[in-house]
Design an enzyme around this catalytic site. Structure first.
Site, PDB file in Angstrom:
ATOM      1  N   GLY A  12      36.092  48.172  38.073  1.00 21.17           N
ATOM      2  CA  GLY A  12      36.521  46.970  37.360  1.00 21.17           C
ATOM      3  C   GLY A  12      35.396  45.968  37.219  1.00 21.17           C
ATOM      4  O   GLY A  12      34.800  45.571  38.219  1.00 21.17           O
ATOM      5  N   GLY A  14      35.714  42.874  35.917  1.00 16.17           N
ATOM      6  CA  GLY A  14      36.208  41.508  35.758  1.00 16.17           C
ATOM      7  C   GLY A  14      35.513  40.574  36.732  1.00 16.17           C
ATOM      8  O   GLY A  14      34.438  40.865  37.256  1.00 16.17           O
ATOM      9  N   PHE A  15      36.163  39.453  37.023  1.00 13.55           N
ATOM     10  CA  PHE A  15      35.536  38.462  37.898  1.00 13.55           C
ATOM     11  C   PHE A  15      35.255  39.024  39.285  1.00 13.55           C
ATOM     12  O   PHE A  15      34.182  38.810  39.851  1.00 13.55           O
ATOM     13  CB  PHE A  15      36.421  37.221  38.005  1.00 13.55           C
ATOM     14  CG  PHE A  15      36.450  36.390  36.753  1.00 13.55           C
ATOM     15  CD1 PHE A  15      35.368  35.605  36.397  1.00 13.55           C
ATOM     16  CD2 PHE A  15      37.561  36.393  35.932  1.00 13.55           C
ATOM     17  CE1 PHE A  15      35.381  34.837  35.242  1.00 13.55           C
ATOM     18  CE2 PHE A  15      37.587  35.632  34.774  1.00 13.55           C
ATOM     19  CZ  PHE A  15      36.498  34.860  34.421  1.00 13.55           C
ATOM     20  N   GLY A  16      36.228  39.745  39.865  1.00 16.56           N
ATOM     21  CA  GLY A  16      36.034  40.279  41.195  1.00 16.56           C
ATOM     22  C   GLY A  16      34.910  41.293  41.260  1.00 16.56           C
ATOM     23  O   GLY A  16      34.008  41.204  42.101  1.00 16.56           O
ATOM     24  N   GLU A 176      49.197  27.606  26.423  1.00 12.63           N
ATOM     25  CA  GLU A 176      47.960  27.492  25.641  1.00 12.63           C
ATOM     26  C   GLU A 176      48.120  28.119  24.262  1.00 12.63           C
ATOM     27  O   GLU A 176      47.685  27.550  23.251  1.00 12.63           O
ATOM     28  CB  GLU A 176      46.808  28.145  26.414  1.00 12.63           C
ATOM     29  CG  GLU A 176      46.392  27.329  27.634  1.00 12.63           C
ATOM     30  CD  GLU A 176      45.543  28.102  28.621  1.00 12.63           C
ATOM     31  OE1 GLU A 176      44.866  27.460  29.452  1.00 12.63           O
ATOM     32  OE2 GLU A 176      45.560  29.343  28.592  1.00 12.63           O
ATOM     33  N   ASP A 315      43.538  40.260  41.505  1.00 11.35           N
ATOM     34  CA  ASP A 315      44.973  40.218  41.227  1.00 11.35           C
ATOM     35  C   ASP A 315      45.760  41.282  41.980  1.00 11.35           C
ATOM     36  O   ASP A 315      46.976  41.151  42.140  1.00 11.35           O
ATOM     37  CB  ASP A 315      45.219  40.408  39.726  1.00 11.35           C
ATOM     38  CG  ASP A 315      44.624  39.301  38.883  1.00 11.35           C
ATOM     39  OD1 ASP A 315      44.100  38.338  39.467  1.00 11.35           O
ATOM     40  OD2 ASP A 315      44.687  39.392  37.639  1.00 11.35           O
ATOM     41  N   ALA A 326      41.345  33.677  38.301  1.00 10.49           N
ATOM     42  CA  ALA A 326      39.941  34.083  38.316  1.00 10.49           C
ATOM     43  C   ALA A 326      39.250  33.672  39.607  1.00 10.49           C
ATOM     44  O   ALA A 326      38.428  34.427  40.152  1.00 10.49           O
ATOM     45  CB  ALA A 326      39.223  33.485  37.107  1.00 10.49           C
TER      46      ALA A 326
END
Length: 442
Positions: A12, A14-16, A176, A315, A326
């Site tokens: 992954g 993503g942020f992690g 949003e 997550d 995040a």
């Protein structure tokens, strides 16, 4: 890569995964960073891509470019599909459907979550979620095409249905999106059509709770309600969307009552998330427990019980009610890297402690909410603080500069410069490889 050094596999980007790989970039380990798109996506701004404010390039960056200066990090494109914990091997599927193995000494699972339709997977055909770049482009297509189609129709119910937008979910993403759609209708498109008045567009926001933004303080939630209402968003709280089709949504009151039907040719889904399929496989292969959303139970150091060589971050962590945001993923990635470094020198691992650095939500130009500890900001002050925070976290200097320039241009003029869409290639479901056969994507 050296055969003697510890092999760390991060699943992954993503942020992690990104923050973990960065922190291990100069450690005495060999790191493989595996991702389905080989790119890092800044998900908090995905809705701005969907509504034409930002381009794909503003909110994404190739992982190879990001990791180029870290010579011990290899970036690979593929989807993890199988785990053999005994052999410490992960099977990866390429975009063409073929597979290859990757061995590891330490595994970091940062695969994230996907949109959940609560068992109603057929909703995805009519109601795209907001998790991937494909989702954002699909929503952009549906949003702006809806106005174009309405322009070609005579006044009446069919035109009204095309000018009605339903959003399921009153969390930050739903709020949003709803605010941005109304801003598109009332500001961006206000003077561009002849047969229709875009300001007549209805935006319906449905949520099962008694207020929007339940994770925020009640005062900020009330401010969000006030702002959305002033924009023209119609809030329907205490209800569940129980059916979605090509013509609209069916809504059922949470406590029972009259079922209502709303015609809306554009439906957007932000109501829930669940673990990606590989996370379920990880839990089964390691004998770990997981909650109904697929979050995996972990030890205080974020390792899987009985498997200290496997970390779960972001997550997917099912511990202490950690939020799916995040900041938690970033901190979890840094913590996993710190544990790996500690193992290399024989020091004990420390337990993971999440530091809540606040929450933010953008509603419309000049209106955003920020909650950091006792600090509560709304309106213009919240909007300015929101912008500073997001710019600071964006990856790449060029992305930061270009995003600021685009925001300034949008503030100065009503136009959104990234509204381009094509009628072909509508892919409502996320996470699908372009070249995969249908039976390979389940």
């Amino acid at each position: 890569m050296s055969d003697e050094r510890t092999k760390v596999l991060i699943i992954g980007g993503g942020f992690g995964g990104l923050f973990c790989a960065r922190r291990l970039g100069r450690a005495d380990v060999d790191v493989t960073l595996l991702d389905k798109s080989a790119g890092h996506l800044f998900q908090p701004l995905l809705y701005q891509c969907a509504t034409g404010m930002l381009s794909i390039g503003h909110i994404s960056r190739p992982l190879r470019e990001e990791m180029a200066r870290h010579r011990n990090v290899t970036v690979l494109l593929g989807e993890a599909v199988d785990l053999d914990p005994g052999a410490r091997r992960v099977t990866v599927r390429r975009p063409d459907g073929s597979t290859f193995p990757i061995g590891y000494d330490v595994l970091v699972v940062a695969a994230g979550m996907q949109q959940s339709y609560f068992g109603n997977e057929h909703f995805a055909q009519w109601a795209p979620g907001m998790k991937t770049l494909d989702d954002a482009l699909c929503i952009r297509q549906r949003l702006f095409a809806a106005f174009e189609i309405a322009e070609t129709l005579p006044p009446g119910p069919d035109r009204d249905a095309w000018l009605t937008f339903a959003v399921s979910g009153g969390g930050p993403t739903g709020v949003e999106l709803a605010g941005q759609i109304r801003e598109v209708a009332t500001r961006t498109l206000a003077h561009e059509f002849h047969s229709i008045d875009p300001e007549d567009a209805r935006v319906l926001l449905f949520d099962g709770g008694d207020r929007v933004l339940k994770s925020f303080a009640p005062s900020l939630s009330a401010k969000a309600t006030e702002t959305l209402t002033s924009l023209g968003v119609q809030l329907h709280l205490g209800v569940h969307v129980t059916d979605v089709d090509g013509d609209g949504v069916t809504v059922t009151p949470k406590g029972g009552g009259t079922v209502q039907r709303y015609r809306a040719r554009t439906v957007l889904w932000t109501a829930g998330v669940e673990a990606v399929p590989f996370a379920h496989h990880v839990a089964a292969a390691l004998g770990a427990s997981a909650d109904r959303c697929g979050r995996i139970a972990v030890e205080p150091d974020l390792s899987v019980p009985g498997h200290p060589e496997v970390f779960v971050i972001g997550d997917l962590v099912g511990r202490d009610g950690l939020p799916g945001v995040a900041e938690n993923a970033m901190q979890g990635g840094l913590h996993a890297a710190a544990c790996i470094r500690a193992d290399l020198i024989g020091r004990p691992r420390r337990p993971y402690r999440y530091r809540d650095l606040g929450s933010a939500a953008y509603i419309s130009r000049g209106n955003a909410l920020l909650q950091v500890g006792p600090i509560r900001l709304a309106g213009l002050a919240g909007w300015l603080a929101w912008g500073l925070i997001h710019i600071a976290v964006l990856t790449g200097v060029s992305n930061r500069v270009s995003t600021v320039a685009t925001w300034l241009a949008t503030i100065a003029r009503a136009s959104r410069y990234h509204r381009a869409f094509m009628l072909e290639g509508d892919r409502a479901q996320s996470g699908r490889f372009t070249w995969s056969r249908p039976d390979e994507t389940s």
